[in-house]
Design a protein around this motif. Sequence first.
Motif, mmCIF file in Angstrom:
data_model
loop_
_atom_site.group_PDB
_atom_site.id
_atom_site.type_symbol
_atom_site.label_atom_id
_atom_site.label_comp_id
_atom_site.label_asym_id
_atom_site.label_seq_id
_atom_site.Cartn_x
_atom_site.Cartn_y
_atom_site.Cartn_z
ATOM 1 N N ALA A 281 39.588 44.154 34.374
ATOM 2 C CA ALA A 281 39.464 45.571 33.952
ATOM 3 C C ALA A 281 40.830 46.168 33.619
ATOM 4 N N GLU A 282 41.830 45.916 34.450
ATOM 5 C CA GLU A 282 43.152 46.536 34.229
ATOM 6 C C GLU A 282 43.925 45.857 33.105
ATOM 7 N N THR B 262 33.625 41.875 41.408
ATOM 8 C CA THR B 262 32.259 41.641 40.947
ATOM 9 C C THR B 262 31.295 42.520 41.731
ATOM 10 N N SER B 263 30.299 43.054 41.011
ATOM 11 C CA SER B 263 29.408 44.060 41.612
ATOM 12 C C SER B 263 28.338 43.443 42.499
ATOM 13 N N TRP C 172 27.368 47.474 29.294
ATOM 14 C CA TRP C 172 25.901 47.644 29.294
ATOM 15 C C TRP C 172 25.499 49.102 29.239
ATOM 16 N N GLY D 252 40.352 48.654 46.435
ATOM 17 C CA GLY D 252 41.428 49.205 45.604
ATOM 18 C C GLY D 252 41.516 48.395 44.318
ATOM 19 N N PRO D 253 42.427 48.769 43.411
ATOM 20 C CA PRO D 253 42.551 48.051 42.137
ATOM 21 C C PRO D 253 43.017 46.608 42.356
ATOM 22 N N ALA D 254 42.450 45.689 41.601
ATOM 23 C CA ALA D 254 42.771 44.262 41.778
ATOM 24 C C ALA D 254 44.270 43.995 41.613
ATOM 25 N N VAL E 151 24.404 40.207 39.957
ATOM 26 C CA VAL E 151 23.821 39.114 39.164
ATOM 27 C C VAL E 151 23.844 37.814 39.973
HETATM 28 N N1 APR Z 1 39.901 46.297 40.379
HETATM 29 C C1 APR Z 1 38.961 45.717 41.166
HETATM 30 N N2 APR Z 1 37.626 45.832 40.961
HETATM 31 C C2 APR Z 1 37.239 46.580 39.908
HETATM 32 C C3 APR Z 1 38.161 47.229 39.042
HETATM 33 C C4 APR Z 1 39.541 47.059 39.319
HETATM 34 N N3 APR Z 1 40.495 47.643 38.572
HETATM 35 N N4 APR Z 1 37.452 47.917 38.100
HETATM 36 C C5 APR Z 1 36.147 47.689 38.358
HETATM 37 N N5 APR Z 1 36.011 46.901 39.444
HETATM 38 C C6 APR Z 1 34.782 46.409 40.064
HETATM 39 C C7 APR Z 1 33.629 47.397 40.011
HETATM 40 O O1 APR Z 1 33.652 48.232 41.170
HETATM 41 C C8 APR Z 1 32.414 46.457 40.028
HETATM 42 O O2 APR Z 1 32.018 46.173 41.367
HETATM 43 O O3 APR Z 1 34.358 45.288 39.308
HETATM 44 C C9 APR Z 1 32.936 45.172 39.379
HETATM 45 C C10 APR Z 1 32.408 44.960 37.970
HETATM 46 O O4 APR Z 1 31.024 44.751 38.080
HETATM 47 P P1 APR Z 1 30.196 44.367 36.768
HETATM 48 O O5 APR Z 1 30.569 45.300 35.665
HETATM 49 O O6 APR Z 1 28.764 44.249 37.185
HETATM 50 O O7 APR Z 1 30.776 42.931 36.359
HETATM 51 P P2 APR Z 1 30.384 41.515 36.993
HETATM 52 O O8 APR Z 1 30.095 41.657 38.448
HETATM 53 O O9 APR Z 1 31.430 40.562 36.565
HETATM 54 O O10 APR Z 1 29.010 41.162 36.205
HETATM 55 C C11 APR Z 1 28.462 39.889 36.499
HETATM 56 O O11 APR Z 1 26.823 40.242 34.770
HETATM 57 O O12 APR Z 1 26.419 41.039 32.679
HETATM 58 C C12 APR Z 1 26.585 39.892 33.397
HETATM 59 O O13 APR Z 1 27.353 37.838 32.626
HETATM 60 C C13 APR Z 1 27.773 39.140 32.895
HETATM 61 O O14 APR Z 1 29.418 37.924 34.140
HETATM 62 C C14 APR Z 1 28.733 39.164 34.072
HETATM 63 C C15 APR Z 1 27.808 39.355 35.255
#
Ligand code: APR
Length: 230
Positions: free
Chosen positions: A15-16, A174-175, A29, A215-217, A178
């Motif tokens: 993200a950063e 990762t949230s 999405w 916190g931020p990665a 999935v």
């Molecule tokens: N630092 C740390 N974490 C962060 C930051 C950051 N700067 N910014 C966002 N996040 C976190 C959010 O809080 C969230 O929990 O990253 C996570 C992103 O979640 P998703 O957008 O759901 O991404 P992800 O978990 O990778 O999705 C999994 O879903 O759509 C499919 O195939 C796609 O690989 C993807 C999978």
Amino acid sequence: MSGKIVILTGAGISAESGLGTFRDVDGLWTQYDLNEVATPEGFERNPKLVLEFYNARRANCLGAAPNAAHEALARLQEGWAGEVVIVTQNVDDLHERGGARDVIHMHGQLDRALCADCGHRWDAPKEMFVEDACPKCSAPATRPDIVWFGEIPYAMDGIMDHLAGCETFVAIGTSGEVYPAAGFVHQARAVGARTVEINLEPSSVVSAFEETWFGPATEKVPEWVGRLLG
Ligand code: APR
Ligand code: ZN
């Protein structure tokens, strides 16, 4: 401690670097209907839209740089006495450009192409078009080598083996929305591994983790790696 560490990363680690995420407020999405651009049915219906979606993400990725979190994980692979396995859900190459080795891309890679007819894989061009022919069988059936919803993630047997032998499992950015990735923490707990979540905010599976760093990665991952490498 020098046992095997398995790290699962998601969009939050990139993200950063400006690549955005999927489910955050302005996530991908919320801008696109995933059924249109990230399913085999969507590709069948409108391959041009899908190829344009991934052309845009590939351009985004080319313009991005790895960040301190990607680089810290590469340092951990270098400096840790035991094995450090990075499994990513991300399709960007920022882990590799940040110095990581042998990254397992369970959802495929933006810089790879796949022939939907013969299964041939090759390095994707910067932009893919519907009329592109497969370099091997010449079928006009080329697609990004990305695992779409409803398809089987790559390298699952190898990932299960790594989890079965890990001493520490860490999920970063990762949230936990999935599967099968969101379930890896349970496999790790079943073998008695330490479990750590590093995320901007609690994920949907945070309760399964013993240790959390919020916190931020780019701040928390170097801090966590620094703590491990002493
Ligand atoms: N630092 C740390 N974490 C962060 C930051 C950051 N700067 N910014 C966002 N996040 C976190 C959010 O809080 C969230 O929990 O990253 C996570 C992103 O979640 P998703 O957008 O759901 O991404 P992800 O978990 O990778 O999705 C999994 O879903 O759509 C499919 O195939 C796609 O690989 C993807 C999978
Ligand atoms: Zn082919």
